[in-house]
Design an enzyme around this catalytic site. Structure first.
Site, PDB file in Angstrom:
ATOM      1  N   LYS A  52      37.387  39.251  30.969  1.00 34.85           N
ATOM      2  CA  LYS A  52      37.985  40.579  31.181  1.00 34.85           C
ATOM      3  C   LYS A  52      39.042  40.860  30.110  1.00 34.85           C
ATOM      4  O   LYS A  52      39.069  41.932  29.501  1.00 34.85           O
ATOM      5  CB  LYS A  52      38.610  40.667  32.587  1.00 34.85           C
ATOM      6  N   GLN A  96      42.562  38.176  40.678  1.00 34.44           N
ATOM      7  CA  GLN A  96      41.207  37.608  40.796  1.00 34.44           C
ATOM      8  C   GLN A  96      41.023  36.953  42.166  1.00 34.44           C
ATOM      9  O   GLN A  96      41.881  36.222  42.648  1.00 34.44           O
ATOM     10  CB  GLN A  96      40.964  36.611  39.659  1.00 34.44           C
ATOM     11  N   ASP A 119      40.431  47.523  41.097  1.00 38.27           N
ATOM     12  CA  ASP A 119      39.383  46.828  41.849  1.00 38.27           C
ATOM     13  C   ASP A 119      38.857  47.697  43.001  1.00 38.27           C
ATOM     14  O   ASP A 119      37.785  47.430  43.538  1.00 38.27           O
ATOM     15  CB  ASP A 119      39.950  45.545  42.483  1.00 38.27           C
TER      16      ASP A 119
HETATM   17  N1  GUN Z   1      35.958  38.037  42.355  1.00 37.35           N
HETATM   18  C1  GUN Z   1      34.628  38.331  42.272  1.00 37.35           C
HETATM   19  N2  GUN Z   1      34.454  39.629  41.954  1.00 37.35           N
HETATM   20  C2  GUN Z   1      35.677  40.167  41.816  1.00 37.35           C
HETATM   21  C3  GUN Z   1      36.137  41.471  41.489  1.00 37.35           C
HETATM   22  O1  GUN Z   1      35.381  42.425  41.263  1.00 37.35           O
HETATM   23  N3  GUN Z   1      37.491  41.605  41.443  1.00 37.35           N
HETATM   24  C4  GUN Z   1      38.358  40.595  41.706  1.00 37.35           C
HETATM   25  N4  GUN Z   1      39.654  40.845  41.655  1.00 37.35           N
HETATM   26  N5  GUN Z   1      37.956  39.386  42.025  1.00 37.35           N
HETATM   27  C5  GUN Z   1      36.621  39.176  42.072  1.00 37.35           C
END
Ligand code: GUN
Length: 289
Positions: A52, A96, A119
């Site tokens: 990311k 995350q 998110d």
């Molecule tokens: N863990 C797996 N997918 C995601 C996501 O889209 N966002 C976040 N913050 N954690 C994740």
């Protein structure tokens, strides 16, 4: 011939749109900024967080990676979130998932400023999705799945869609997006307690597999010609692989692809879309700031 839906290609198209929007914002003196918070050392999470941040750098976005130890306390994580909420250079905040067990993830998500919740996990954004309010943020993975369906020319209107999995990250928002006005699918959410899961899935024109079980959906679950979207990214041990594991989806790809009309591969399907939609959400947050 089965259509293989190429997530890398569609993600590149989304990112090309993003590049144009980023340069427009920069010409107005705004550089969109994303903060990514990693708590602990989950190996898959480390990989996701790094990719990311790397994508932000490639696109000329401002980004900040904050890493807290696996012993971090709830207060420490909340402090980081508060600081980022108050930082005007940061438009998007992402913690995350999953965090270590001592962290109350729901409380962390609620502490994020909803205007920076790229998110789409904050209750305000969950409500906006249910209300079809376009000012909210839609979770990146299901948003990416919708974009893949659109890019592949799959008709959702009137289609029977079955979403397998009811998580807040994928299953529930995916169901809302498929049934929303404009998408107009007839949606069933199935899960581990669903009776005759294979039979329910066989009714579907579109199946979205988001269960987190490697190669769980076999050909027996899929109607001839159906569209199959595989959200799973599972690491399975493989002594022959260089890293000692290989990646596979929630779908038994070889047998299902022989029966499906269209299918997303793993890797190279839904995965690349998640980051692309995250960048899109970050740009939207910067515009709305
Ligand atoms: N863990 C797996 N997918 C995601 C996501 O889209 N966002 C976040 N913050 N954690 C994740």
């Amino acid at each position: 011939m089965t259509q293989i839906i190429d997530g890398k290609k569609v993600a590149a198209e989304v990112l090309a749109e993003c590049e144009a929007e980023i340069s427009e914002l920069k010409s107005q003196g705004v550089t969109p900024g994303l903060a990514v918070v990693l708590v602990g050392e989950d190996p898959a999470s480390k990989v996701y967080v790094n990719s990311k941040v790397k994508k932000c750098a490639e696109l000329g976005l401002h980004s900040e990676k904050i890493v807290l130890s696996k012993e971090a306390t709830q207060e420490e994580v909340l402090e980081v979130v508060q600081r980022l909420n108050n930082d005007s250079a940061i438009h998007g905040i992402l913690v995350q998932s999953p965090p270590p067990p001592q962290i109350d993830e729901e409380a962390i998500v609620r502490a994020i400023d909803p205007a920076k919740d790229v998110d789409g996990f904050h209750p305000e954004n969950v409500a906006k999705l249910a209300l079809e309010d376009p000012t909210g943020f839609v979770p990146c993975t299901p948003a990416g799945c919708m974009r893949l369906l659109q890019a592949a020319g799959i008709e959702t209107s009137g289609a029977n869609a079955v979403v397998v999995g009811r998580s807040m990250i994928v299953g529930k928002p995916m169901a809302l997006l498929l049934m929303a006005r404009g998408s107009d699918a007839t949606v069933t959410i199935a899960h581990s307690r669903t009776k005759d899961l294979a039979g329910v899935c066989r009714q579907a024109d579109i199946v979205v597999a988001a269960i987190g079980k490697p190669e769980f959906l076999t050909a027996d679950f899929v109607k001839e010609g159906a569209t199959v979207i595989d959200v799973g990214i599972n690491r399975v041990e493989d002594a022959a692989a260089k890293k000692g594991y290989r990646l596979c989806g929630d779908v038994a790809y070889d047998e299902v692809s022989a029966k499906a009309g269209a299918i997303t591969p793993v890797p190279g399907g839904v995965g690349p879309m998640t980051i692309a939609m995250l960048i899109k959400n970050t740009i939207k947050a910067a515009r709305q700031a």
